[in-house]
Design a protein around this motif. Structure first.
Motif, mmCIF file in Angstrom:
data_model
loop_
_atom_site.group_PDB
_atom_site.id
_atom_site.type_symbol
_atom_site.label_atom_id
_atom_site.label_comp_id
_atom_site.label_asym_id
_atom_site.label_seq_id
_atom_site.Cartn_x
_atom_site.Cartn_y
_atom_site.Cartn_z
ATOM 1 N N GLU A 177 24.871 16.231 32.316
ATOM 2 C CA GLU A 177 25.090 15.357 31.175
ATOM 3 C C GLU A 177 23.753 14.761 30.749
ATOM 4 O OE1 GLU A 177 28.992 13.088 31.139
ATOM 5 O OE2 GLU A 177 28.744 13.413 33.294
ATOM 6 N N LEU A 178 23.532 14.701 29.452
ATOM 7 C CA LEU A 178 22.313 14.087 28.925
ATOM 8 C C LEU A 178 22.535 13.658 27.488
ATOM 9 C CD1 LEU A 178 20.885 16.258 26.799
ATOM 10 C CD2 LEU A 178 20.130 17.333 28.902
ATOM 11 N N GLU A 179 21.615 12.826 27.017
ATOM 12 C CA GLU A 179 21.629 12.386 25.623
ATOM 13 C C GLU A 179 20.314 12.767 24.965
ATOM 14 O OE1 GLU A 179 24.128 8.386 25.289
ATOM 15 O OE2 GLU A 179 22.624 8.282 26.879
ATOM 16 N N TRP A 180 20.385 13.113 23.674
ATOM 17 C CA TRP A 180 19.173 13.413 22.922
ATOM 18 C C TRP A 180 19.238 12.765 21.542
ATOM 19 C CZ3 TRP A 180 23.225 16.769 22.315
ATOM 20 C CH2 TRP A 180 23.439 17.314 21.046
ATOM 21 N N SER A 181 18.046 12.501 20.996
ATOM 22 C CA SER A 181 17.953 11.871 19.682
ATOM 23 C C SER A 181 16.704 12.366 18.974
ATOM 24 C CB SER A 181 17.896 10.350 19.833
ATOM 25 O OG SER A 181 17.698 9.708 18.583
ATOM 26 N N TRP A 182 16.838 12.661 17.685
ATOM 27 C CA TRP A 182 15.668 13.022 16.886
ATOM 28 C C TRP A 182 14.899 11.768 16.511
ATOM 29 C CZ3 TRP A 182 15.115 17.867 17.610
ATOM 30 C CH2 TRP A 182 16.221 18.726 17.654
ATOM 31 N N ILE A 183 13.589 11.893 16.403
ATOM 32 C CA ILE A 183 12.738 10.728 16.142
ATOM 33 C C ILE A 183 12.473 10.558 14.643
ATOM 34 C CG2 ILE A 183 10.480 9.684 16.571
ATOM 35 C CD1 ILE A 183 10.522 11.080 19.312
ATOM 36 N N ASP A 184 11.865 11.548 14.025
ATOM 37 C CA ASP A 184 11.519 11.448 12.597
ATOM 38 C C ASP A 184 12.500 12.209 11.716
ATOM 39 O OD1 ASP A 184 9.168 9.964 13.164
ATOM 40 O OD2 ASP A 184 8.171 11.815 13.730
ATOM 41 N N LYS A 185 12.801 13.433 12.130
ATOM 42 C CA LYS A 185 13.742 14.277 11.402
ATOM 43 C C LYS A 185 14.383 15.250 12.373
ATOM 44 C CE LYS A 185 10.166 17.639 10.073
ATOM 45 N NZ LYS A 185 9.532 18.361 8.938
ATOM 46 N N ALA A 186 15.536 15.762 12.005
ATOM 47 C CA ALA A 186 16.239 16.719 12.853
ATOM 48 C C ALA A 186 15.539 18.072 12.759
ATOM 49 C CB ALA A 186 17.693 16.832 12.413
ATOM 50 N N THR A 187 15.062 18.569 13.892
ATOM 51 C CA THR A 187 14.333 19.833 13.881
ATOM 52 C C THR A 187 14.936 20.809 14.892
ATOM 53 O OG1 THR A 187 12.648 18.988 15.431
ATOM 54 C CG2 THR A 187 12.207 18.746 13.080
ATOM 55 N N ASN A 188 14.238 21.046 16.000
ATOM 56 C CA ASN A 188 14.663 22.109 16.919
ATOM 57 C C ASN A 188 14.334 21.720 18.350
ATOM 58 O OD1 ASN A 188 15.590 24.525 17.909
ATOM 59 N ND2 ASN A 188 14.211 25.807 16.716
ATOM 60 N N SER A 189 15.193 22.109 19.261
ATOM 61 C CA SER A 189 14.967 21.973 20.696
ATOM 62 C C SER A 189 16.122 22.679 21.390
ATOM 63 C CB SER A 189 14.880 20.502 21.131
ATOM 64 O OG SER A 189 14.511 20.406 22.496
ATOM 65 N N GLY A 190 16.178 22.576 22.714
ATOM 66 C CA GLY A 190 17.267 23.222 23.422
ATOM 67 C C GLY A 190 17.289 22.815 24.885
ATOM 68 N N ILE A 191 18.415 23.086 25.511
ATOM 69 C CA ILE A 191 18.594 22.882 26.949
ATOM 70 C C ILE A 191 18.675 24.261 27.586
ATOM 71 C CG2 ILE A 191 20.065 21.884 28.738
ATOM 72 C CD1 ILE A 191 21.258 20.094 26.443
ATOM 73 N N PHE A 192 17.804 24.539 28.539
ATOM 74 C CA PHE A 192 17.784 25.833 29.210
ATOM 75 C C PHE A 192 18.610 25.759 30.492
ATOM 76 C CE2 PHE A 192 13.315 27.048 27.413
ATOM 77 C CZ PHE A 192 13.863 27.111 26.139
ATOM 78 N N LEU A 193 19.435 26.765 30.698
ATOM 79 C CA LEU A 193 20.365 26.785 31.825
ATOM 80 C C LEU A 193 20.217 28.078 32.625
ATOM 81 C CD1 LEU A 193 23.354 25.724 29.591
ATOM 82 C CD2 LEU A 193 22.211 24.211 31.232
ATOM 83 N N LEU A 194 20.462 27.972 33.928
ATOM 84 C CA LEU A 194 20.442 29.141 34.816
ATOM 85 C C LEU A 194 19.179 29.978 34.609
ATOM 86 C CD1 LEU A 194 24.215 30.168 34.644
ATOM 87 C CD2 LEU A 194 23.052 28.923 36.476
ATOM 88 N N ILE A 195 18.031 29.275 34.569
ATOM 89 C CA ILE A 195 16.751 29.979 34.456
ATOM 90 C C ILE A 195 16.506 30.753 35.743
ATOM 91 C CG2 ILE A 195 14.260 29.720 34.257
ATOM 92 C CD1 ILE A 195 14.744 27.171 32.625
ATOM 93 N N ALA A 196 16.430 32.067 35.617
ATOM 94 C CA ALA A 196 16.163 32.909 36.782
ATOM 95 C C ALA A 196 14.674 33.102 37.004
ATOM 96 C CB ALA A 196 16.850 34.268 36.612
ATOM 97 N N ASP A 197 13.920 33.147 35.897
ATOM 98 C CA ASP A 197 12.488 33.413 35.976
ATOM 99 C C ASP A 197 11.781 32.587 34.908
ATOM 100 O OD1 ASP A 197 9.981 34.438 36.380
ATOM 101 O OD2 ASP A 197 10.454 36.495 35.803
ATOM 102 N N PRO A 198 11.037 31.535 35.287
ATOM 103 C CA PRO A 198 10.381 30.658 34.304
ATOM 104 C C PRO A 198 9.077 31.239 33.779
ATOM 105 C CG PRO A 198 10.030 29.829 36.522
ATOM 106 C CD PRO A 198 10.930 31.031 36.663
ATOM 107 N N LYS A 199 9.195 32.249 32.934
ATOM 108 C CA LYS A 199 8.020 32.918 32.371
ATOM 109 C C LYS A 199 7.423 32.104 31.223
ATOM 110 C CE LYS A 199 9.570 37.656 33.436
ATOM 111 N NZ LYS A 199 9.914 38.974 32.852
ATOM 112 N N ASN A 200 6.220 32.496 30.818
ATOM 113 C CA ASN A 200 5.538 31.911 29.661
ATOM 114 C C ASN A 200 5.474 32.979 28.571
ATOM 115 O OD1 ASN A 200 3.652 30.850 27.833
ATOM 116 N ND2 ASN A 200 2.455 29.860 29.437
#
Length: 202
Positions: free
Chosen positions: A70-93
């Motif tokens: 569970e978490l809360e999120w809020s946009w600061i200046d304007k609604a743009t883009n982000s995400g919550i990553f789940l079941l990351i098997a390999d944290p690549k770049n």
């Protein structure tokens, strides 16, 4: 003769993934190492502030399976883009192998399949010759996100690889992954976003 019956009860306890002070229990990925993590991921007034540029993500130092996030999120200046990553098997770049619960404005609750990850519910679009680089499973209902400056809440249940997403109390998506355990991440993309009250219950 009276018999005394002892009933043992136990309840799951929520654990904070963010201590409200610093990000010492998180790892970081910044696209191409274009910036220092501390310039992208910060703590201000007891909340996480992710600046959105350059692209990247922060992720837990432990893998988790069978939990409620569970978490809360809020946009600061304007609604743009982000995400919550789940079941990351390999944290690549720059992109991990994992499932994104989309938070992009108007799309909160979509699934995005990152880095070759998959969900059983995904079907190749009609007429498509090959799988897209970032396959999407759209959320089930109309957007129910709150305006800029207000706090939204995500509740995500992960059980035996099945991911169930609630946005502001409304069921928005469900998907089935072969991966049963992985890291949890928060994305930097698009613009500034705040996160708070990040808890996990097993």
């Amino acid at each position: 003769m009276a018999l005394a019956v002892c009933v043992s009860t136990s309840s799951a306890q929520a654990v904070d993934l963010f201590n409200g002070k610093d990000l010492s229990n998180w790892n970081f990925v910044v696209d191409g190492d274009k910036a220092a993590p501390e310039d992208v991921f910060t703590v201000q007034d007891g909340v996480i502030v992710i600046h959105g540029e350059p692209f990247g993500y922060m992720y837990t130092k432990k893998k988790y399976g069978n939990y409620t996030l569970e978490l809360e999120w809020s946009w600061i200046d304007k609604a743009t883009n982000s995400g919550i990553f789940l079941l990351i098997a390999d944290p690549k770049n720059p992109f991990p192998n994992g499932i994104e619960c989309q938070l992009a404005a108007g799309k909160a609750g979509d699934f995005v399949l990152l880095g070759g990850s998959d969900l059983a519910e995904y079907k190749l679009p009609a007429g498509a010759a090959e799988r897209p680089k970032f396959p999407v499973i759209a959320k089930q209902k109309e957007s129910n996100e709150k305006p800029v400056g207000e706090w939204n809440k995500a509740k995500i249940e992960v059980k035996k690889g099945v991911i169930t997403v609630y946005i502001n109390g409304e069921l928005q998506n469900r998907g089935t992954n072969k991966v049963k355990k992985g890291y949890i991440g928060l994305q930097s993309e698009g613009g500034p976003i705040k996160f708070r009250n990040i808890t996990i219950t097993k």
